[in-house]
Design an enzyme around this catalytic site. Structure first.
Site, PDB file in Angstrom:
ATOM      1  CD1 TRP A  35      -2.323   1.728   2.435  1.00  0.00           C
ATOM      2  CD2 TRP A  35      -2.704   1.704   0.236  1.00  0.00           C
ATOM      3  NE1 TRP A  35      -3.273   2.696   2.165  1.00  0.00           N
ATOM      4  CE2 TRP A  35      -3.518   2.691   0.804  1.00  0.00           C
ATOM      5  CE3 TRP A  35      -2.764   1.512  -1.142  1.00  0.00           C
ATOM      6  CZ2 TRP A  35      -4.390   3.494   0.069  1.00  0.00           C
ATOM      7  CZ3 TRP A  35      -3.628   2.307  -1.892  1.00  0.00           C
ATOM      8  CH2 TRP A  35      -4.425   3.281  -1.286  1.00  0.00           C
ATOM      9  NE  ARG A  55       9.842  -0.355  10.533  1.00  0.00           N
ATOM     10  CZ  ARG A  55       9.853   0.446  11.599  1.00  0.00           C
ATOM     11  NH1 ARG A  55      10.996   0.800  12.140  1.00  0.00           N
ATOM     12  NH2 ARG A  55       8.715   0.882  12.115  1.00  0.00           N
ATOM     13  CE  LYS A 128      -8.223   1.010   4.380  1.00  0.00           C
ATOM     14  NZ  LYS A 128      -8.726   0.280   3.203  1.00  0.00           N
ATOM     15  CB  ALA A 161      -1.638  -2.166  -2.856  1.00  0.00           C
ATOM     16  CE  LYS A 223     -10.750  -2.624   5.387  1.00  0.00           C
ATOM     17  NZ  LYS A 223      -9.859  -3.320   4.452  1.00  0.00           N
ATOM     18  CB  SER A 286      -9.431  -9.426   1.267  1.00  0.00           C
ATOM     19  OG  SER A 286      -9.411  -9.225   2.662  1.00  0.00           O
ATOM     20  CD  GLU A 311      -3.033  -3.900  10.683  1.00  0.00           C
ATOM     21  OE1 GLU A 311      -3.465  -4.077  11.835  1.00  0.00           O
ATOM     22  OE2 GLU A 311      -2.030  -3.227  10.432  1.00  0.00           O
TER      23      GLU A 311
END
Length: 405
Positions: A35, A55, A128, A161, A223, A286, A311
């Site tokens: 993303w 990083r 999110k 993405a 969601k 997803s 997430e």
């Protein structure tokens, strides 16, 4: 009872004066996952000189030499897009800063940057979820860390993405409390928001704006756990009617939490709510949907979470902090938590959501999973027609494209 959040009156410093915010000529995206990389490419295509911070030195070197990223297979990034692992260099002279790191990493990274930006710099979260330890929204974390000296907001909405990286049409929501006409920083916030909307339109991204940062962030966080439940239903072969029922229960969770925290339920009708929900819950791209499919296919919760890094598993557990403070019970979030914690099987948890006059949810308590293993419980009535079927293995797509949802 927990008081509704007023993002105009939080326990941080008074609002400093912001006269003329800096023009959006330079941007920095923190986080070189799928993303973050897609956003950086879109900003650069829109005419904003953009630096992508990662990083890892080797990731920056590869991006700069090949203009490709492992996070976005097959995508050629703009040659002029620069990547670096030097945080100080990445943020130098930036007027737009976007956090595209996991929600759990936002506060620590923001603390490293506190006091380094001019008043009026636009600082957005593209993550999110809630902060794991406190249940705070990402905009709350940014306001507390930067002491309101910058303009904060959330950039959210339905956005695979890979499609953003391909310049395919996308609709996002920019949520900023300062867009409220009563906010002391309304005028500079409106100016910066309008500038970003115009810029991203050049990269095939439509951006809707709202001052309801609460509702927009709840939509983005909840969601993901709804998608986990939909993935479980798909793997169990419960059909499209069942998935529609799960979506309905999940939307009710969103509505109730938004009301309890002082947001506006109509915000959930936009891209940051139902738009993001339908995309995430209906596609095997997803990670959260795939996690639900793995759980229903028999994968141990710890293995499934480690494989998908979704997430939704984190937010399902973290939102329990808000439920406790507010004195409310979110049924779908509780069902997903029970599956992740081994208290109920996927079938039993979904039956609790979908069966008529379902019995009250079994309280989560230490040792419950060991004392009453889910497999030993009677099969819920909803699933009895399925008991003669062979065990269902979660059918993962053969060609997986990168997703951040």
């Amino acid at each position: 009872m927990f008081e509704p959040i007023d993002l105009l009156k939080t326990n941080v410093s008074p609002f400093p004066i912001i006269r003329t915010p800096p023009a959006l000529h330079r941007a920095t995206v923190l986080g070189a996952g799928a993303w973050g990389t897609a956003l950086a490419g879109a900003l650069h295509r829109s005419g904003i000189a953009t630096t992508l911070w990662t990083r890892r030195t080797e990731s920056a070197d590869r991006l700069n030499t090949t203009h490709r990223s492992d996070a976005l297979p097959g995508i050629s990034l703009p040659p002029a897009l620069k990547a670096t692992d030097d945080l100080a260099a990445a943020i130098r002279d930036t007027q737009l800063l976007i956090f595209a790191v996991p929600a759990s990493a936002t506060r620590d990274l923001a603390r490293r940057l506190a006091g380094t930006f001019a008043p009026g710099t636009l600082v957005l979260s593209a993550s999110k979820g809630f902060e794991r330890e406190t249940g705070a929204f990402m905009t709350q974390v940014l306001d507390e860390t930067f002491e309101r000296r910058v303009l904060t907001g959330a950039l959210t909405g339905p956005s695979f993405a890979i499609e953003v990286a391909r310049s395919e049409p996308t609709t996002l929501t920019l949520a900023m409390a300062a867009l409220d006409p009563a906010h002391p920083h309304h005028r500079p916030a409106r100016r910066q928001a309008d500038a970003l909307v115009r810029a991203l339109s050049q990269a095939a991204i439509r951006v809707d704006t709202t001052s309801d940062a609460i509702g927009a962030q709840i939509g983005g966080a909840l969601k993901n756990q709804i998608a986990i439940a939909c993935g479980m239903a798909a793997a169990l072969g419960l059909g499209e009617n069942a998935r529609a029922g799960i979506l309905t229960r999940g939307l009710d969770d969103m509505r109730r939490l938004t009301l309890a925290l002082g947001g506006r339920p109509d915000t959930l009708l936009g891209s940051c709510g139902v738009g993001d929900l339908f995309l995430t819950a209906a596609s095997h791209q997803s990670r959260n949907t795939r996690l639900g499919m793995r759980l229903a296919g028999g994968s141990p919760a710890t293995d499934a979470e480690r494989h998908e890094l979704a997430e939704g598993a984190i937010s399902a557990r973290t939102v329990a902090i808000l439920e406790s403070r507010l004195g409310i019970h979110l049924e779908l979030a509780a069902a997903v938590r029970d599956v992740l914690d081994g208290i109920r099987s996927p079938g039993q948890a979904l039956a609790g959501l979908l069966e008529p006059q379902a019995q009250a949810r079994t309280p989560s308590r230490p040792g419950a999973a060991a004392a009453h293993p889910p497999t030993a419980a009677p099969l819920p009535a909803l699933l009895r027609p399925l008991q003669r079927r062979q065990a269902v293995t979660a059918a993962m797509p053969h060609a997986r494209e990168c997703s951040h949802v």
